[in-house]
Design an enzyme around this catalytic site. Sequence first.
Site, PDB file in Angstrom:
ATOM      1  N   LYS A   1      10.215   4.940   1.496  1.00  9.52           N
ATOM      2  CA  LYS A   1      10.390   6.233   2.175  1.00  9.52           C
ATOM      3  C   LYS A   1      11.460   6.113   3.256  1.00  9.52           C
ATOM      4  CE  LYS A   1       7.985   9.714   4.877  1.00  9.52           C
ATOM      5  NZ  LYS A   1       6.733  10.233   5.399  1.00  9.52           N
TER       6      LYS A   1
ATOM      7  N   GLU B   1      10.046  -5.931   4.364  1.00  8.14           N
ATOM      8  CA  GLU B   1       9.672  -6.637   3.132  1.00  8.14           C
ATOM      9  C   GLU B   1      10.459  -6.088   1.932  1.00  8.14           C
ATOM     10  OE1 GLU B   1       7.663  -5.269   5.303  1.00  8.14           O
ATOM     11  OE2 GLU B   1       5.944  -6.550   5.746  1.00  8.14           O
TER      12      GLU B   1
ATOM     13  N   GLY C   1       3.610   8.294   3.161  1.00  2.00           N
ATOM     14  CA  GLY C   1       3.770   7.183   2.211  1.00  2.00           C
ATOM     15  C   GLY C   1       2.565   7.021   1.294  1.00  2.00           C
ATOM     16  N   ARG C   2       1.376   7.027   1.866  1.00  2.37           N
ATOM     17  CA  ARG C   2       0.173   6.780   1.044  1.00  2.37           C
ATOM     18  C   ARG C   2      -0.195   7.973   0.176  1.00  2.37           C
ATOM     19  NH1 ARG C   2      -0.486   6.735   6.347  1.00  2.37           N
ATOM     20  NH2 ARG C   2      -1.852   8.199   7.408  1.00  2.37           N
TER      21      ARG C   2
ATOM     22  N   GLU D   1      -5.842   3.674   6.150  1.00  2.38           N
ATOM     23  CA  GLU D   1      -4.665   3.952   6.969  1.00  2.38           C
ATOM     24  C   GLU D   1      -4.745   5.378   7.531  1.00  2.38           C
ATOM     25  OE1 GLU D   1      -0.369   3.933   5.530  1.00  2.38           O
ATOM     26  OE2 GLU D   1      -0.441   1.991   6.503  1.00  2.38           O
TER      27      GLU D   1
ATOM     28  N   HIS E   1     -21.480  -9.316 -10.691  1.00  2.00           N
ATOM     29  CA  HIS E   1     -21.635 -10.778 -10.714  1.00  2.00           C
ATOM     30  C   HIS E   1     -20.981 -11.421  -9.497  1.00  2.00           C
ATOM     31  CE1 HIS E   1     -23.427 -10.813 -14.712  1.00  2.00           C
ATOM     32  NE2 HIS E   1     -22.637  -9.775 -14.931  1.00  2.00           N
TER      33      HIS E   1
ATOM     34  N   LYS F   1       4.663  -5.167  13.392  1.00  6.38           N
ATOM     35  CA  LYS F   1       6.065  -5.211  12.945  1.00  6.38           C
ATOM     36  C   LYS F   1       6.965  -5.644  14.096  1.00  6.38           C
ATOM     37  CE  LYS F   1       5.693  -1.357   9.655  1.00  6.38           C
ATOM     38  NZ  LYS F   1       6.117   0.004   9.372  1.00  6.38           N
TER      39      LYS F   1
HETATM   40  O1  G6P Z   1       7.959   3.472   1.887  1.00  9.05           O
HETATM   41  P1  G6P Z   1       8.264   2.665   3.098  1.00  9.05           P
HETATM   42  O2  G6P Z   1       9.029   3.428   4.138  1.00  9.05           O
HETATM   43  O3  G6P Z   1       8.974   1.392   2.717  1.00  9.05           O
HETATM   44  O4  G6P Z   1       6.903   2.277   3.765  1.00  9.05           O
HETATM   45  C1  G6P Z   1       5.963   1.441   3.166  1.00  9.05           C
HETATM   46  C2  G6P Z   1       4.705   1.374   4.004  1.00  9.05           C
HETATM   47  O5  G6P Z   1       5.106   0.957   5.297  1.00  9.05           O
HETATM   48  C3  G6P Z   1       4.183   0.987   6.362  1.00  9.05           C
HETATM   49  O6  G6P Z   1       3.464  -0.191   6.395  1.00  9.05           O
HETATM   50  C4  G6P Z   1       3.257   2.155   6.382  1.00  9.05           C
HETATM   51  O7  G6P Z   1       2.123   1.843   7.122  1.00  9.05           O
HETATM   52  C5  G6P Z   1       2.820   2.576   5.016  1.00  9.05           C
HETATM   53  O8  G6P Z   1       2.184   3.824   5.116  1.00  9.05           O
HETATM   54  C6  G6P Z   1       3.999   2.694   4.096  1.00  9.05           C
HETATM   55  O9  G6P Z   1       3.551   3.141   2.842  1.00  9.05           O
END
Ligand code: G6P
Length: 580
Positions: A218, A224, A278-279, A365, A396, A521
């Site tokens: 996003k 990462e 994002g989620r 989240e 199990h 972060k």
């Molecule tokens: O899609 P991006 O901007 O790379 O973000 C990826 C993720 O980053 C963060 O950790 C947020 O807490 C998430 O909600 C998000 O989905």
Amino acid sequence: MDSEAASKAVLISNSEAWQDLKNHVTEINNTHLRDLLSDEERLKSFIIEHDGVVVDFSRQRATKETLTKLFSLAKEAKLKEKIDKLFAGDHINATENRSVLHVALRAPRDVVITSEGKNVVPDVWNVLDKIKVFSNKIREGSLVGATGKPLTDVVAIGIGGSFLGPLFVHTALKTEPKASELAKGRKLHFLANVDPIDVVRALDGLKQETTLVVVVSKTFTTAETMLNARTLRTWITAALGQGAVSKHMVAVSTNLKLVKDFGINPENAFTFWDWVGGRYSVCSAVGVLPLSIQYGFDTVNRFLQGAWSVDEHFRTTPFDKNLPVLLGLLSVWNVTFLGFPARAILPYCQALEKLAPHIQQVSMESNGKGVSIEGVQLPYETGEIDFGEPGTNGQHSFYQLIHQGRVIPCDFIGVIESQQPIYLKGEVVSNHDELMSNFFAQADALAYGKTSDELRAEGVPEKLIPHKTFKGNRPSVSILLKNVTPFTVGQLLAIYEHRVAVQGFLWGINSFDQWGVELGKVLASRVRAQINASHTKGKAVEGFNYSTTTLLTRYLKESIQVMGSEPDTIFPSHLLEDCT
Ligand SMILES: O=P(O)(O)OC[C@H]1O[C@H](O)[C@H](O)[C@@H](O)[C@@H]1O
């Protein structure tokens, strides 16, 4: 928030409806699910159906009176108004001053949904149409890689919401007969973790000339994802040259400038908008692009239609028949009033094995917050601890604790028709029946338990009776789907998304921000800077506490021995072999 504003903010926990529910807890604690499950009148109103999805709430520790009280709480929390505000595009994500419009991502073309006075549905469909054209070209081989070969493998790089939703849907559709037929000859891979081991695993067996990399982010700044994107760009250019990036890398993002700066052709960028959290983004290009390349756009469109079926139900159905509302209210009842902080998500269907990890992010989240939307410290806990595994595997593993240890409300998800039926002649039941026998049995085992009298009647030795007794009275919800198809996967997704929103609306929090992920972060940046300074300039570790200084110094000492003090590119050589 200043003290004046704080004193004006009325917490839901100060309301009469809240107090009424608190007082009601003793009555419920004196009631056993055995009794509640024998009340036929109650049972009739505790099984609700929408568009083929049946939800059975009868094993919740709740009576009709509980529901009435929860509806009063919903009124107090202005739940209806909040749902309407969500669909109206109001800036309900107050701390980021944004609309929350993931519902617009699955709206049919003719629906009008506005953000800041602008109908966003045409923008959504512009991107969907672009994805349809692009994914068709890749699938039929008219858009090819740098050496003219078809792009048969896709690696989707992304993390969090840019990973978990697409992985959930992909896993759900992989063995669905029609979808798997449409995916023949193609493979979709995910790369989320910045751990280089994940790079090697994601690229296992892949060749650059037949691989398309989709960078999904996003913000296009997530550390990462961007390092993984640079890593795969190196992997591609090492084999095919710089010019290959435009043919082998595409992007999904809201930040088109950074996509361009990265070197991806803007024509191969698929956008979405800041009003998609994002989620909640799997229905945007985040999920639709990789899934359409894998299964064809029409398959993914049915997934969007399934979600929209629930969106409409959620927006228009009275609360006593509204699946996400009832599920959300009862979750609040379990967490806040009965004091059960966890919830297990237990699909009796391997295709849904990634539901729990996805909902973990959607739920934890969204609702793991400590202050109200006005910024007032909350005197009650919000959110729930979500975990889960496909049902029989869980049986199990951790079910022991759920049966005789702590009380953990469970979501049992069962399916009527298996994607892949197997029956062996001479067996008592089909393989799917065997699976579903467990689905039906577990909910009752948890609800009824087993008494010492029953054990004695079976002749169980006295000293084992305490060990073999099950107190029962453990709540669950059973969700029964006709099958697992693109449509029902969309329905299931939207049910959980809206349930989480309902919980947040009740608790009076902002379910759509995630400030809690920021601090880690920032601290990681400091550590990164230190590692770089130590590697390149030999700087000693400074500015950290004793613990971090000691371990970091140890880490640097030994890692410098491995990498050298001025490291050159290191890349697992087998990934670069035989690449053209
Ligand atoms: O899609 P991006 O901007 O790379 O973000 C990826 C993720 O980053 C963060 O950790 C947020 O807490 C998430 O909600 C998000 O989905």
